[in-house]
Design a protein around this motif. Structure first.
Motif, mmCIF file in Angstrom:
data_model
loop_
_atom_site.group_PDB
_atom_site.id
_atom_site.type_symbol
_atom_site.label_atom_id
_atom_site.label_comp_id
_atom_site.label_asym_id
_atom_site.label_seq_id
_atom_site.Cartn_x
_atom_site.Cartn_y
_atom_site.Cartn_z
ATOM 1 N N TRP A 72 2.199 5.897 -7.429
ATOM 2 C CA TRP A 72 1.105 6.634 -8.067
ATOM 3 C C TRP A 72 1.370 8.136 -8.048
ATOM 4 O O TRP A 72 1.156 8.827 -9.035
ATOM 5 N N LYS A 73 1.876 8.641 -6.921
ATOM 6 C CA LYS A 73 2.207 10.067 -6.831
ATOM 7 C C LYS A 73 3.243 10.451 -7.883
ATOM 8 O O LYS A 73 3.117 11.478 -8.542
ATOM 9 N N GLY B 74 0.820 -1.213 0.000
ATOM 10 C CA GLY B 74 0.000 0.000 0.000
ATOM 11 C C GLY B 74 0.851 1.259 0.000
ATOM 12 O O GLY B 74 0.582 2.214 -0.742
ATOM 13 N N ILE B 75 1.888 1.257 0.821
ATOM 14 C CA ILE B 75 2.800 2.405 0.885
ATOM 15 C C ILE B 75 3.528 2.579 -0.453
ATOM 16 O O ILE B 75 3.620 3.694 -0.979
ATOM 17 N N LYS C 78 -10.650 6.360 -7.397
ATOM 18 C CA LYS C 78 -11.528 5.304 -6.888
ATOM 19 C C LYS C 78 -12.480 4.903 -8.023
ATOM 20 O O LYS C 78 -12.935 5.755 -8.789
ATOM 21 N N PHE D 100 2.603 1.515 -3.452
ATOM 22 C CA PHE D 100 1.679 1.947 -4.508
ATOM 23 C C PHE D 100 1.384 3.436 -4.404
ATOM 24 O O PHE D 100 1.390 4.145 -5.416
ATOM 25 N N LYS D 101 1.143 3.912 -3.207
ATOM 26 C CA LYS D 101 0.837 5.331 -3.027
ATOM 27 C C LYS D 101 1.988 6.197 -3.549
ATOM 28 O O LYS D 101 1.756 7.196 -4.237
ATOM 29 N N GLN D 102 3.226 5.809 -3.252
ATOM 30 C CA GLN D 102 4.383 6.575 -3.711
ATOM 31 C C GLN D 102 4.538 6.497 -5.227
ATOM 32 O O GLN D 102 4.799 7.508 -5.883
ATOM 33 N N PRO E 76 -2.052 13.016 -5.475
ATOM 34 C CA PRO E 76 -1.748 12.405 -4.180
ATOM 35 C C PRO E 76 -2.427 11.053 -3.958
ATOM 36 O O PRO E 76 -1.912 10.211 -3.237
ATOM 37 N N ASP E 77 -3.573 10.846 -4.582
ATOM 38 C CA ASP E 77 -4.318 9.594 -4.389
ATOM 39 C C ASP E 77 -4.736 9.002 -5.724
ATOM 40 O O ASP E 77 -5.021 9.727 -6.679
ATOM 41 N N ALA E 78 -4.791 7.675 -5.750
ATOM 42 C CA ALA E 78 -5.264 6.971 -6.945
ATOM 43 C C ALA E 78 -6.776 7.175 -7.081
ATOM 44 O O ALA E 78 -7.471 7.371 -6.085
ATOM 45 N N GLN F 42 -1.549 -1.285 -8.973
ATOM 46 C CA GLN F 42 -1.693 -1.708 -7.579
ATOM 47 C C GLN F 42 -1.566 -3.224 -7.457
ATOM 48 O O GLN F 42 -0.884 -3.730 -6.564
#
Length: 88
Positions: A31-32, A24-25, A42, A27-29, A38-40, A60
Protein backbone atom coordinates in the motif's frame (compact mmCIF):
# COMPACT_ATOMS: atom_id res chain seq x y z
CA UNK A 1 -11.64 -37.11 11.16
CA UNK A 2 -8.53 -39.15 10.43
CA UNK A 3 -5.35 -39.13 12.53
CA UNK A 4 -3.36 -37.09 10.00
CA UNK A 5 -5.87 -34.25 10.13
CA UNK A 6 -5.84 -34.26 13.92
CA UNK A 7 -2.04 -34.26 14.05
CA UNK A 8 -1.89 -31.46 11.48
CA UNK A 9 -4.40 -29.22 13.29
CA UNK A 10 -1.80 -27.39 15.48
CA UNK A 11 0.43 -26.86 12.43
CA UNK A 12 -2.52 -25.37 10.55
CA UNK A 13 -3.46 -23.07 13.42
CA UNK A 14 0.07 -21.76 13.85
CA UNK A 15 0.44 -21.40 10.08
CA UNK A 16 -2.82 -19.45 9.88
CA UNK A 17 -1.67 -17.00 12.56
CA UNK A 18 1.70 -16.62 10.84
CA UNK A 19 0.00 -16.06 7.49
CA UNK A 20 -2.13 -13.28 8.97
CA UNK A 21 0.90 -11.48 10.36
CA UNK A 22 2.91 -11.87 7.15
CA UNK A 23 -0.03 -10.76 5.00
CA UNK A 24 -0.53 -7.67 7.16
CA UNK A 25 3.12 -6.70 6.80
CA UNK A 26 3.08 -7.35 3.05
CA UNK A 27 -0.12 -5.34 2.54
CA UNK A 28 1.22 -2.37 4.48
CA UNK A 29 4.37 -2.31 2.31
CA UNK A 30 2.46 -2.74 -0.96
CA UNK A 31 0.00 0.00 0.00
CA UNK A 32 2.85 2.40 0.82
CA UNK A 33 4.47 1.72 -2.57
CA UNK A 34 1.21 1.97 -4.52
CA UNK A 35 -0.33 5.00 -2.86
CA UNK A 36 2.52 6.86 -1.19
CA UNK A 37 0.43 6.89 1.99
CA UNK A 38 1.68 5.20 5.17
CA UNK A 39 -1.69 3.61 5.98
CA UNK A 40 -4.59 2.23 3.98
CA UNK A 41 -7.90 4.09 4.26
CA UNK A 42 -10.38 2.89 6.84
CA UNK A 43 -13.95 2.32 5.62
CA UNK A 44 -15.23 4.61 8.38
CA UNK A 45 -12.86 7.48 7.57
CA UNK A 46 -15.09 10.28 6.33
CA UNK A 47 -12.32 11.72 4.12
CA UNK A 48 -11.76 8.48 2.18
CA UNK A 49 -13.71 7.83 -1.00
CA UNK A 50 -15.37 4.60 -2.14
CA UNK A 51 -12.89 3.69 -4.90
CA UNK A 52 -9.88 4.04 -2.61
CA UNK A 53 -11.53 2.03 0.18
CA UNK A 54 -12.65 -0.76 -2.16
CA UNK A 55 -9.26 -0.92 -3.89
CA UNK A 56 -7.51 -1.21 -0.50
CA UNK A 57 -9.90 -3.96 0.60
CA UNK A 58 -9.48 -5.92 -2.65
CA UNK A 59 -5.70 -5.63 -2.51
CA UNK A 60 -5.64 -6.68 1.14
CA UNK A 61 -7.86 -9.68 0.42
CA UNK A 62 -5.76 -10.79 -2.54
CA UNK A 63 -2.51 -10.51 -0.60
CA UNK A 64 -3.99 -12.40 2.35
CA UNK A 65 -5.28 -15.20 0.11
CA UNK A 66 -1.91 -15.66 -1.63
CA UNK A 67 0.09 -15.61 1.60
CA UNK A 68 -2.36 -17.98 3.34
CA UNK A 69 -2.25 -20.43 0.43
CA UNK A 70 1.56 -20.37 0.36
CA UNK A 71 1.82 -20.92 4.13
CA UNK A 72 -0.83 -23.68 4.09
CA UNK A 73 0.85 -25.48 1.21
CA UNK A 74 4.29 -25.15 2.79
CA UNK A 75 2.95 -26.47 6.09
CA UNK A 76 1.34 -29.46 4.39
CA UNK A 77 4.53 -30.26 2.51
CA UNK A 78 6.60 -29.97 5.69
CA UNK A 79 4.14 -32.24 7.51
CA UNK A 80 4.54 -34.83 4.75
CA UNK A 81 8.33 -34.60 4.94
CA UNK A 82 8.21 -35.18 8.71
CA UNK A 83 5.54 -37.89 8.82
CA UNK A 84 5.57 -39.37 5.33
CA UNK A 85 1.81 -38.67 4.99
CA UNK A 86 -0.20 -35.82 3.50
CA UNK A 87 -2.29 -34.07 6.16
CA UNK A 88 -5.51 -33.71 4.27
Amino acid sequence: MNANKIMYKPVGLIGGALAGVLAGIAFKQVWKLASGEPDAPKPTDERSHWPEILLAAALQGAIFAVVKAAVDRGGAQSFRRLTGKWPG
